[in-house]
Design an enzyme around this catalytic site. Structure first.
Site, PDB file in Angstrom:
ATOM      1  N   ASP A  89     -38.691-121.605 -26.780  1.00 37.47           N
ATOM      2  CA  ASP A  89     -39.719-122.646 -26.896  1.00 37.47           C
ATOM      3  C   ASP A  89     -40.599-122.360 -28.110  1.00 37.47           C
ATOM      4  O   ASP A  89     -41.008-121.227 -28.360  1.00 37.47           O
ATOM      5  CB  ASP A  89     -40.561-122.691 -25.620  1.00 37.47           C
ATOM      6  CG  ASP A  89     -41.362-123.980 -25.511  1.00 37.47           C
ATOM      7  OD1 ASP A  89     -41.058-124.782 -24.612  1.00 37.47           O
ATOM      8  OD2 ASP A  89     -42.302-124.179 -26.315  1.00 37.47           O
ATOM      9  N   ILE A  90     -40.922-123.403 -28.872  1.00 34.67           N
ATOM     10  CA  ILE A  90     -41.694-123.264 -30.102  1.00 34.67           C
ATOM     11  C   ILE A  90     -43.166-122.953 -29.822  1.00 34.67           C
ATOM     12  O   ILE A  90     -43.861-122.435 -30.703  1.00 34.67           O
ATOM     13  CB  ILE A  90     -41.560-124.553 -30.948  1.00 34.67           C
ATOM     14  CG1 ILE A  90     -41.862-124.300 -32.412  1.00 34.67           C
ATOM     15  CG2 ILE A  90     -42.412-125.681 -30.393  1.00 34.67           C
ATOM     16  CD1 ILE A  90     -41.476-125.448 -33.328  1.00 34.67           C
ATOM     17  N   ASN A  96     -40.472-130.369 -15.748  1.00 37.40           N
ATOM     18  CA  ASN A  96     -41.539-131.360 -15.673  1.00 37.40           C
ATOM     19  C   ASN A  96     -40.917-132.752 -15.662  1.00 37.40           C
ATOM     20  O   ASN A  96     -39.977-133.025 -16.403  1.00 37.40           O
ATOM     21  CB  ASN A  96     -42.488-131.222 -16.868  1.00 37.40           C
ATOM     22  CG  ASN A  96     -43.303-129.943 -16.800  1.00 37.40           C
ATOM     23  OD1 ASN A  96     -43.732-129.523 -15.731  1.00 37.40           O
ATOM     24  ND2 ASN A  96     -43.512-129.313 -17.949  1.00 37.40           N
ATOM     25  N   GLY A 100     -46.902-133.413 -17.384  1.00 42.82           N
ATOM     26  CA  GLY A 100     -46.790-132.589 -18.576  1.00 42.82           C
ATOM     27  C   GLY A 100     -45.499-132.742 -19.352  1.00 42.82           C
ATOM     28  O   GLY A 100     -45.270-132.006 -20.306  1.00 42.82           O
ATOM     29  N   GLN A 101     -44.647-133.688 -18.963  1.00 48.02           N
ATOM     30  CA  GLN A 101     -43.418-133.875 -19.743  1.00 48.02           C
ATOM     31  C   GLN A 101     -43.753-134.548 -21.072  1.00 48.02           C
ATOM     32  O   GLN A 101     -44.395-135.605 -21.092  1.00 48.02           O
ATOM     33  CB  GLN A 101     -42.387-134.718 -18.976  1.00 48.02           C
ATOM     34  CG  GLN A 101     -41.038-134.761 -19.692  1.00 48.02           C
ATOM     35  CD  GLN A 101     -39.968-135.551 -18.946  1.00 48.02           C
ATOM     36  OE1 GLN A 101     -40.226-136.159 -17.902  1.00 48.02           O
ATOM     37  NE2 GLN A 101     -38.760-135.550 -19.497  1.00 48.02           N
ATOM     38  N   HIS A 153     -35.009-130.934 -19.475  1.00 47.51           N
ATOM     39  CA  HIS A 153     -34.982-129.538 -19.890  1.00 47.51           C
ATOM     40  C   HIS A 153     -35.564-128.658 -18.812  1.00 47.51           C
ATOM     41  O   HIS A 153     -36.518-129.024 -18.141  1.00 47.51           O
ATOM     42  CB  HIS A 153     -35.744-129.322 -21.204  1.00 47.51           C
ATOM     43  CG  HIS A 153     -37.133-129.892 -21.201  1.00 47.51           C
ATOM     44  ND1 HIS A 153     -37.363-131.225 -21.431  1.00 47.51           N
ATOM     45  CD2 HIS A 153     -38.333-129.326 -20.990  1.00 47.51           C
ATOM     46  CE1 HIS A 153     -38.669-131.463 -21.365  1.00 47.51           C
ATOM     47  NE2 HIS A 153     -39.290-130.316 -21.083  1.00 47.51           N
ATOM     48  N   HIS A 160     -37.499-125.194 -18.212  1.00 47.59           N
ATOM     49  CA  HIS A 160     -38.248-124.077 -18.780  1.00 47.59           C
ATOM     50  C   HIS A 160     -37.942-122.820 -17.977  1.00 47.59           C
ATOM     51  O   HIS A 160     -37.911-122.863 -16.740  1.00 47.59           O
ATOM     52  CB  HIS A 160     -39.757-124.306 -18.637  1.00 47.59           C
ATOM     53  CG  HIS A 160     -40.328-125.476 -19.354  1.00 47.59           C
ATOM     54  ND1 HIS A 160     -41.034-125.352 -20.528  1.00 47.59           N
ATOM     55  CD2 HIS A 160     -40.350-126.802 -19.042  1.00 47.59           C
ATOM     56  CE1 HIS A 160     -41.470-126.551 -20.918  1.00 47.59           C
ATOM     57  NE2 HIS A 160     -41.062-127.448 -20.038  1.00 47.59           N
TER      58      HIS A 160
HETATM   59  P1  AMP Z   1     -42.324-130.514 -21.567  1.00 50.96           P
HETATM   60  O1  AMP Z   1     -43.798-130.458 -21.856  1.00 50.96           O
HETATM   61  O2  AMP Z   1     -41.943-130.078 -20.181  1.00 50.96           O
HETATM   62  O3  AMP Z   1     -41.732-131.846 -21.944  1.00 50.96           O
HETATM   63  O4  AMP Z   1     -41.668-129.406 -22.483  1.00 50.96           O
HETATM   64  C1  AMP Z   1     -41.330-129.626 -23.823  1.00 50.96           C
HETATM   65  C2  AMP Z   1     -41.309-128.282 -24.460  1.00 50.96           C
HETATM   66  O5  AMP Z   1     -40.622-128.392 -25.696  1.00 50.96           O
HETATM   67  C3  AMP Z   1     -42.692-127.708 -24.761  1.00 50.96           C
HETATM   68  O6  AMP Z   1     -42.834-126.454 -24.105  1.00 50.96           O
HETATM   69  C4  AMP Z   1     -42.690-127.574 -26.276  1.00 50.96           C
HETATM   70  O7  AMP Z   1     -43.389-126.436 -26.730  1.00 50.96           O
HETATM   71  C5  AMP Z   1     -41.213-127.490 -26.592  1.00 50.96           C
HETATM   72  N1  AMP Z   1     -40.837-127.908 -27.925  1.00 50.96           N
HETATM   73  C6  AMP Z   1     -41.247-129.020 -28.590  1.00 50.96           C
HETATM   74  N2  AMP Z   1     -40.661-129.085 -29.796  1.00 50.96           N
HETATM   75  C7  AMP Z   1     -39.854-127.995 -29.894  1.00 50.96           C
HETATM   76  C8  AMP Z   1     -38.984-127.496 -30.914  1.00 50.96           C
HETATM   77  N3  AMP Z   1     -38.813-128.127 -32.088  1.00 50.96           N
HETATM   78  N4  AMP Z   1     -38.324-126.336 -30.674  1.00 50.96           N
HETATM   79  C9  AMP Z   1     -38.489-125.686 -29.505  1.00 50.96           C
HETATM   80  N5  AMP Z   1     -39.276-126.111 -28.506  1.00 50.96           N
HETATM   81  C10 AMP Z   1     -39.968-127.246 -28.701  1.00 50.96           C
END
Ligand code: AMP
Ligand code: ZN
Length: 115
Positions: free
Chosen positions: A32-33, A88, A94-95, A101, A103
């Protein structure tokens, strides 16, 4: 099928870089970024499904694989046996990326309830 506006479909395609942990023909795992724990990665199916609530019966085996692969990778990436698994669903939960995906968070005490 690829969704042109989907960030994670772009990562799958290779148009946006990611720190990949595992990949095969059906699933991809990457860090995760914006990590919310010392170890935080995501596991996604390559099939575009917008979230848990959009799953159909034909997706059950695929998402089961997402869970199995994620748990196996956790053990191989310094997380050990204690980790949080989160899907989520919906902006109010929080999605932010509407490609399903999972986590996996670990590397610290994971408190409950999560809030
Ligand atoms: P959610 O909030 O459950 O939709 O999770 C989306 C996740 O994607 C968050 O934890 C972000 O930090 C992660 N995210 C968004 N953009 C990227 C990216 N380019 N590379 C890796 N993770 C990302
Ligand atoms: Zn997608």
């Amino acid at each position: 099928a690829m969704n042109e506006n989907c960030l994670f479909c772009k990562i799958i395609k290779g148009d946006i870089p990611a720190k990949k942990i595992y990949e095969d023909d059906e699933v991809l795992a990457f860090w995760d970024i914006a990590p919310q724990a010392p170890k935080h990665f995501l596991v996604i199916p390559k099939k575009h499904i917008s979230g848990p609530a959009a799953m159909t019966e034909e997706d059950e085996q695929l998402i089961g694989k997402v869970i199995r692969v994620g748990a196996a990778i956790a053990g191989e990436n310094g997380i050990g046996d204690d980790f949080r698994v989160v899907f989520n669903n919906g902006a109010g939960a929080g999605q932010t990326v509407f490609h399903i995906h999972m986590h996996i968070l670990g590397g610290r005490a994971m408190n409950w309830p999560p809030g």
